[in-house]
Design a protein around this motif. Structure first.
Motif, short mmCIF file in Angstrom:
data_model
loop_
_atom_site.label_atom_id
_atom_site.label_comp_id
_atom_site.label_asym_id
_atom_site.label_seq_id
_atom_site.Cartn_x
_atom_site.Cartn_y
_atom_site.Cartn_z
N ARG A 23 -6.56 -13.45 -10.66
CA ARG A 23 -5.63 -13.36 -10.87
C ARG A 23 -4.53 -12.17 -10.58
O ARG A 23 -3.34 -12.43 -10.31
CB ARG A 23 -5.36 -13.36 -12.69
N GLU A 26 -3.81 -12.95 -7.01
CA GLU A 26 -2.70 -13.88 -6.84
C GLU A 26 -1.49 -13.08 -7.07
O GLU A 26 -0.32 -13.49 -6.30
CB GLU A 26 -3.04 -15.02 -7.95
N ALA A 27 -1.16 -12.35 -8.04
CA ALA A 27 0.08 -11.58 -8.45
C ALA A 27 0.40 -10.88 -7.41
O ALA A 27 1.61 -10.77 -7.14
CB ALA A 27 -0.09 -11.06 -9.85
N LEU A 30 1.96 -12.96 -4.49
CA LEU A 30 3.38 -13.06 -4.78
C LEU A 30 4.38 -11.90 -5.01
O LEU A 30 5.45 -12.17 -4.52
CB LEU A 30 3.44 -13.88 -6.18
N LEU A 35 8.64 -12.25 -4.59
CA LEU A 35 8.99 -13.11 -5.73
C LEU A 35 9.30 -12.35 -6.97
O LEU A 35 8.89 -11.03 -7.20
CB LEU A 35 7.90 -14.14 -6.16
N THR A 38 10.07 -13.52 -12.79
CA THR A 38 10.26 -14.93 -13.50
C THR A 38 9.52 -15.63 -12.56
O THR A 38 8.73 -16.60 -13.08
CB THR A 38 11.74 -15.05 -13.51
N GLU A 39 9.84 -15.71 -11.15
CA GLU A 39 9.13 -16.69 -10.33
C GLU A 39 7.72 -16.62 -10.25
O GLU A 39 7.01 -17.55 -10.31
CB GLU A 39 9.71 -16.33 -8.96
N ILE A 40 7.22 -15.53 -10.44
CA ILE A 40 5.81 -15.10 -10.62
C ILE A 40 5.15 -15.81 -11.78
O ILE A 40 3.98 -16.60 -11.74
CB ILE A 40 5.09 -13.79 -10.53
N GLU A 42 6.31 -18.19 -13.65
CA GLU A 42 6.22 -19.77 -13.25
C GLU A 42 5.24 -20.33 -12.45
O GLU A 42 4.60 -21.28 -12.76
CB GLU A 42 7.63 -20.03 -12.68
N GLU A 43 5.12 -19.46 -11.26
CA GLU A 43 4.15 -19.82 -10.25
C GLU A 43 2.60 -19.88 -11.06
O GLU A 43 1.69 -20.61 -11.00
CB GLU A 43 3.85 -18.75 -9.26
N LEU A 44 2.30 -18.67 -11.95
CA LEU A 44 1.08 -18.41 -12.43
C LEU A 44 0.80 -19.34 -13.75
O LEU A 44 -0.16 -18.98 -14.48
CB LEU A 44 0.47 -17.01 -12.40
N PHE A 45 2.12 -19.58 -14.23
CA PHE A 45 1.95 -20.16 -15.62
C PHE A 45 1.82 -19.27 -16.75
O PHE A 45 0.80 -19.28 -17.67
CB PHE A 45 1.04 -21.36 -15.66
#
Length: 61
Positions: A23, A26-27, A30, A35, A38-40, A42-45
């Motif tokens: 995780r 992934e962050a 991004l 990003l 907020t976009e991160i 949304e992308e990672l839920f």
């Protein structure tokens, strides 16, 4: 970035020998892609409260 990579939940640093979680990787990807938090989220839920500690302080959005 090195300090961020060693940061654990709760803001404490972990040993540099401990690898990033999937995780966190992934962050980081991004963040590198530009990003916003907020976009991160949304992308990672995940919530902003989860994303904010993942971003290095100098690049906070």
């Amino acid at each position: 970035m090195a300090a961020w990579a060693r940061r654990q939940e709760g803001g404490t640093l972990r040993p540099p020998s401990e690898p990033l979680t999937q995780r966190e990787k992934e962050a980081a990807a991004l963040i590198a892609a530009g990003l916003t938090n907020t976009e991160i989220g949304e992308e990672l839920f995940v919530s902003l409260a989860t994303v904010n500690p993942m971003r290095p302080t100098s690049n906070a959005s």
